[in-house]
Design an enzyme around this catalytic site. Sequence first.
Site, mmCIF file in Angstrom:
data_model
loop_
_atom_site.group_PDB
_atom_site.id
_atom_site.type_symbol
_atom_site.label_atom_id
_atom_site.label_comp_id
_atom_site.label_asym_id
_atom_site.label_seq_id
_atom_site.Cartn_x
_atom_site.Cartn_y
_atom_site.Cartn_z
ATOM 1 N N HIS A 34 0.883 -1.165 0.000
ATOM 2 C CA HIS A 34 0.000 0.000 0.000
ATOM 3 C C HIS A 34 0.923 1.217 0.000
ATOM 4 O O HIS A 34 1.703 1.405 0.939
ATOM 5 C CB HIS A 34 -0.924 -0.023 1.224
ATOM 6 C CG HIS A 34 -1.961 -1.098 1.129
ATOM 7 N ND1 HIS A 34 -2.377 -1.853 2.201
ATOM 8 C CD2 HIS A 34 -2.658 -1.542 0.053
ATOM 9 C CE1 HIS A 34 -3.294 -2.719 1.790
ATOM 10 N NE2 HIS A 34 -3.484 -2.547 0.490
ATOM 11 N N GLU B 125 1.527 3.353 3.047
ATOM 12 C CA GLU B 125 1.986 2.715 4.283
ATOM 13 C C GLU B 125 3.493 2.565 4.161
ATOM 14 O O GLU B 125 3.999 1.593 3.594
ATOM 15 C CB GLU B 125 1.270 1.380 4.483
ATOM 16 C CG GLU B 125 -0.233 1.607 4.690
ATOM 17 C CD GLU B 125 -1.076 0.350 4.626
ATOM 18 O OE1 GLU B 125 -2.311 0.476 4.566
ATOM 19 O OE2 GLU B 125 -0.501 -0.762 4.615
ATOM 20 N N HIS C 154 2.926 -3.692 6.443
ATOM 21 C CA HIS C 154 1.876 -2.674 6.280
ATOM 22 C C HIS C 154 1.888 -1.693 7.455
ATOM 23 O O HIS C 154 2.741 -1.761 8.336
ATOM 24 C CB HIS C 154 0.503 -3.349 6.187
ATOM 25 C CG HIS C 154 0.281 -4.090 4.911
ATOM 26 N ND1 HIS C 154 -0.604 -3.652 3.952
ATOM 27 C CD2 HIS C 154 0.841 -5.213 4.423
ATOM 28 C CE1 HIS C 154 -0.586 -4.493 2.923
ATOM 29 N NE2 HIS C 154 0.277 -5.455 3.190
ATOM 30 N N GLU D 221 1.477 -5.412 10.553
ATOM 31 C CA GLU D 221 1.001 -4.025 10.655
ATOM 32 C C GLU D 221 1.912 -3.374 11.678
ATOM 33 O O GLU D 221 1.970 -3.803 12.831
ATOM 34 C CB GLU D 221 -0.458 -4.000 11.140
ATOM 35 C CG GLU D 221 -1.432 -4.742 10.240
ATOM 36 C CD GLU D 221 -1.797 -3.969 8.985
ATOM 37 O OE1 GLU D 221 -1.427 -2.777 8.883
ATOM 38 O OE2 GLU D 221 -2.445 -4.560 8.099
HETATM 39 ZN ZN LIG Z 1 -1.829 -2.072 4.093
#
Ligand SMILES: [Zn+2]
Length: 448
Positions: free
Chosen positions: A90, A93, A220, A310
């Site tokens: 992404h 990110e 991420h 994350e």
């Molecule tokens: Zn992401």
Amino acid sequence: MLQRRTVPWLCALLLGIMGLPASGSDFQHHRYEDMVRVLFAVQSECPYITRIYSIGRSVEGRHLYVLEFSDNPGIHEALEPEFKYVGNMHGNEVLGRELLIKLSQFLCEEYRAGNQRITRLIHDTRIHILPSMNPDGYEVAARQGPELNGYLVGRGNARDIDLNRNFPDLNALMYYYEKTNGRNHHLPLPDNWEHQVEPETLAVIKWMQNYNFILSANLHGGAVVANYPFDRSRDPRIRGRTTYAATPDDKIFRQLARTYSYAHSWMHKGWNCGDFFNEGITNGASWYSLSKGMQDFNYLYTNCFEITLELSCDKFPPESALPREWLGNREALISYLEQVHHGIKGMVYDENNNPISKAEISVAGINHDVTTGVDGDYFRLLLPGTYTMKASAPGYLSSSNTVTVGPAEAIQLNFYLKKAPKQNLKGKHHHGKKNISANKASLKLGPR
Ligand SMILES: [Zn+2]
């Protein structure tokens, strides 16, 4: 930092206990050109243990560069596992991208300084680092900068497609096969899949086809938690409900996720960004169900186990936050990498000691096989315990063995397969039945 050249042995000790001091000046965000410059700088600093290659180009034509670390860059050595880190899928990110750039510099510097832990890791592992899977999205996000970045600006690629919703959906097929004793690994791609995915996704899938990756993480931001498969719930009709979707390797995935969260300075504490995740880990589907993600695709299409990390509440943190993030993640990034050396690995040979590629290795009680690579080597991640392993290949009699895995390095178990007697070859050997049922099932369900 200067001391390490005089007392290299101390570094191994320091890493993981208190770490080296982080000098603030090298912490910055890297636009595309800057990132490429750093990767090539690392390559020229450590030419004998690195290689740079491109896996393809983004929509806007930017190369997707991978930096490889190995004692023999560019070569797969039998029994040496392949590992990958993927950042910035992404585009907005960005922490993963910066951490992977930093990790690249760190591996090179520590190798040169004689850090034993890093030297060993590079000698025993082939490490592939893709700091940015979505360089086009990054540029869109970076134009806005850390302060102004919205939640979604630059998330997708240049066509605004979310790459983590862009992989072929193999989960539905898997969930169907589970009920019908169909294939449990390396599921077939839909017809025309190349035309149904974005260039960045296509490049990554081809990458997975060309390297026998065993372990991976996909970095991420927007939360702080280690997320493991499946991402997609087994019953997509239940909207808004969270249902845990376990893989047959659930225990291993939980342990892999825990390895990261506990080696991370604060992830394991659970309370982050206003959310709570017990031990800092979560099953993807039990958090929220997601289709066509990269993590599930790795598990269903390849030998690779991937988790999704994350790493920050703020998707585009200010530069001032980067030193703390690096120190918080550094040990976790290294510890997770070391996990690729657990379980059982070995070779599958025929009676003349020729390696057999694409042989299937199954573990009694775990409905997910892995396959040998082109050199006939396999890697089966497993927790400590006693396992009955079976190797099989078309045209050969399968062979079984029972092994005990300890907590340390992978156990080596080789198989020597005898040719199956001729009369068994006509669709009667162990393999034929499985294939027939798999074919039937795919006819019923269609390719997609
Ligand atoms: Zn992401």
